[in-house]
Design a protein around this motif. Structure first.
Motif, mmCIF file in Angstrom:
data_model
loop_
_atom_site.group_PDB
_atom_site.id
_atom_site.type_symbol
_atom_site.label_atom_id
_atom_site.label_comp_id
_atom_site.label_asym_id
_atom_site.label_seq_id
_atom_site.Cartn_x
_atom_site.Cartn_y
_atom_site.Cartn_z
ATOM 1 N N GLU A 118 -9.572 -1.020 3.111
ATOM 2 C CA GLU A 118 -8.359 -1.837 3.097
ATOM 3 C C GLU A 118 -7.511 -1.644 4.352
ATOM 4 O O GLU A 118 -6.730 -2.519 4.725
ATOM 5 C CB GLU A 118 -7.512 -1.472 1.868
ATOM 6 C CG GLU A 118 -8.187 -1.751 0.542
ATOM 7 C CD GLU A 118 -7.376 -1.190 -0.608
ATOM 8 O OE1 GLU A 118 -6.439 -1.890 -1.062
ATOM 9 O OE2 GLU A 118 -7.653 -0.061 -1.048
ATOM 10 N N MET A 144 0.812 -1.223 0.000
ATOM 11 C CA MET A 144 0.000 0.000 0.000
ATOM 12 C C MET A 144 0.847 1.276 0.000
ATOM 13 O O MET A 144 0.341 2.353 -0.324
ATOM 14 C CB MET A 144 -0.931 -0.008 1.214
ATOM 15 C CG MET A 144 -1.956 -1.110 1.187
ATOM 16 S SD MET A 144 -3.080 -1.016 2.597
ATOM 17 C CE MET A 144 -3.983 -2.553 2.401
ATOM 18 N N ARG A 199 -7.166 4.404 1.074
ATOM 19 C CA ARG A 199 -7.162 2.999 1.509
ATOM 20 C C ARG A 199 -8.106 2.809 2.695
ATOM 21 O O ARG A 199 -8.778 1.772 2.810
ATOM 22 C CB ARG A 199 -5.755 2.582 1.910
ATOM 23 C CG ARG A 199 -4.705 2.695 0.811
ATOM 24 C CD ARG A 199 -4.774 1.536 -0.152
ATOM 25 N NE ARG A 199 -3.624 1.552 -1.054
ATOM 26 C CZ ARG A 199 -3.403 0.628 -1.979
ATOM 27 N NH1 ARG A 199 -4.240 -0.383 -2.113
ATOM 28 N NH2 ARG A 199 -2.346 0.713 -2.760
ATOM 29 N N SER A 257 -11.677 2.889 1.433
ATOM 30 C CA SER A 257 -12.057 1.689 0.690
ATOM 31 C C SER A 257 -12.152 0.456 1.588
ATOM 32 O O SER A 257 -12.530 -0.625 1.122
ATOM 33 C CB SER A 257 -11.042 1.419 -0.427
ATOM 34 O OG SER A 257 -9.781 1.034 0.118
#
Length: 415
Positions: free
Chosen positions: A232, A113, A227, A230
């Motif tokens: 994640e 990431m 991130r 979303s």
């Protein structure tokens, strides 16, 4: 320290005497060399037990080849909660459990990431911006008073400005994050103070990412916010990543710039090579050699053995701890010819393990290399008479023997 008389084939294992305390003290007049006791240990054996602050006795791995093999082995764990893990300081809870201390596949998932901005191509595109930062700071040095502390005036601001630009952190907050980062990296700090510093930095990054959620920008922290949105990452994981990248992104390179300069001032014939040449090949070689020779991460890469491992005729048992002392690995005579000599033209220095090895090797190494290349190719040519201020020598400097990252607290210079 010289490599004369070193045994290149020590016994496999030494387990018959009382373990020595680790980390070990460097010699007062040889501040750029690994501790003498550590060098003696390398001559004695490839594996030897050491004693840590909590009384545990993990294996210290002294040899370059063995360290690389173990750091690649998935039967060792970087998780500090694994049985036998050789803790450098008391654990303060899982709240500060960085992704670099997790094992795959979770480590790989989180690392992916944040790795895109640190690719060689992306980092190389930053070279003009880093060059401007370095030139601007040198302009300020030349226009300012003398003597000056090179740490505060140059070594610390340069990587701080670079990582702030990359992350999207306001440089105006540098006094805050530099102060708290310094607390995190002191080995002798009260654990409560270290925890408090981490909490403050995490809160700061969390607040900053909250502002970026409302007004995203083209920076790494804004990417982490995406991130989180979303699903994640959790908000806490994102803030902890921000802390890691901010602290590691300026402290390690700052210490390397200052310590490298001190080492070059101690070796004027080597400094002259950089001062008198703009050859990019030499500059690149010089950076790799300084990384090998100095190795500021001087408390070792620490791992726990998950399953029995046979290596070089030795069995490391599950539940035992190992420490890969990278500073002594980079002085291994079986890996580097005349390893205790600083040689900026050394052809094989890039094989060093200053950034670690295997899946956990340093994410930011392309950026660190770029910054060091720009500094080495600029500072000593623009200030050719740079020298230590005062009557003392390099051995009189205050070195960070108590730090998780080695360096100097101050570097008073003039020209």
């Amino acid at each position: 320290m010289t490599s004369a008389g070193r045994a290149t084939q020590p016994p496999l294992i030494e387990d018959h005497h009382s373990p020595e305390d680790f980390p070990m003290a460097r010699a007062a007049r040889c501040p750029f060399d690994p501790p003498p006791a550590l060098a003696a240990m390398q001559r004695r054996a490839r594996f030897e037990r050491v004693r840590l602050w909590d009384g545990s006795t993990p294996w210290l791995v002294t040899r370059y080849a063995d360290q690389r093999a173990l750091l690649l082995d998935r039967r060792v764990s970087a998780n500090p909660f694994s049985p036998g893990y050789p803790l450098p300081t008391p654990l303060t809870g899982r709240s500060s459990f960085s992704f670099i201390l997790r094992d795959d596949p979770e480590h790989a998932r989180l690392r992916r990431m944040v790795q895109a901005p640190f690719t060689i191509k992306r980092v190389e595109a930053m070279r003009p911006a880093v060059q401007r930062i370095v030139d601007d700071r040198i302009d300020e040095l030349l226009a300012g008073p003398r003597p000056v502390d090179l740490v505060r005036a140059f070594a610390l601001p340069v990587p701080s400005l670079v990582i702030c630009e990359l992350l999207g952190v306001p440089y105006t907050d540098h006094a805050f994050f530099q102060e708290h980062s310094a607390v995190l990296l002191r080995r002798d700090v009260d654990p409560a103070l270290r925890t408090a510093a981490h909490v403050e930095l995490t809160r700061y990054l969390d607040d900053l990412m909250g502002r970026k959620a409302a007004a995203p920008a083209d920076d790494l922290l804004s990417g982490l916010v995406c991130r989180v949105e979303s699903g994640e990452l959790t908000r806490q994981e994102a803030a902890q990543m921000g802390v890691l990248l901010l602290v590691a992104g300026h402290e390690t390179t700052a210490n390397m710039i200052a310590l490298g300069t001190a080492a070059l001032l101690e070796h004027p014939e080597q400094l002259a090579l950089l001062r008198e040449s703009d050859d990019p090949v030499l500059i690149t070689s010089a950076v790799e050699e300084l990384l090998r020779y100095l190795d500021i991460t001087h408390t070792g890469r620490r791992r726990a053995v998950l399953e029995d491992i046979e290596i070089a005729g030795v069995t490391l048992r599950a539940g035992e701890g190992i420490i890969c002392s990278n500073d002594i690995a980079n002085r291994d005579p079986d890996a580097f010819t005349d390893p205790d000599r600083l040689d900026l033209a050394r052809g094989d220095a890039r094989r060093h393990v200053a950034f670690g090895f295997g899946v956990h090797q340093c994410l930011g190494q392309p950026l660190a290399r770029l910054e060091l290349q720009v500094v080495c190719g600029t500072l000593y040519r623009r200030i050719p008479t740079l020298r230590l201020a005062g009557d003392g020598g390099v051995g009189d400097l205050a070195f960070k023997h108590d730090g998780a990252v080695y360096g100097v607290y101050e570097l008073p210079v003039t020209w």
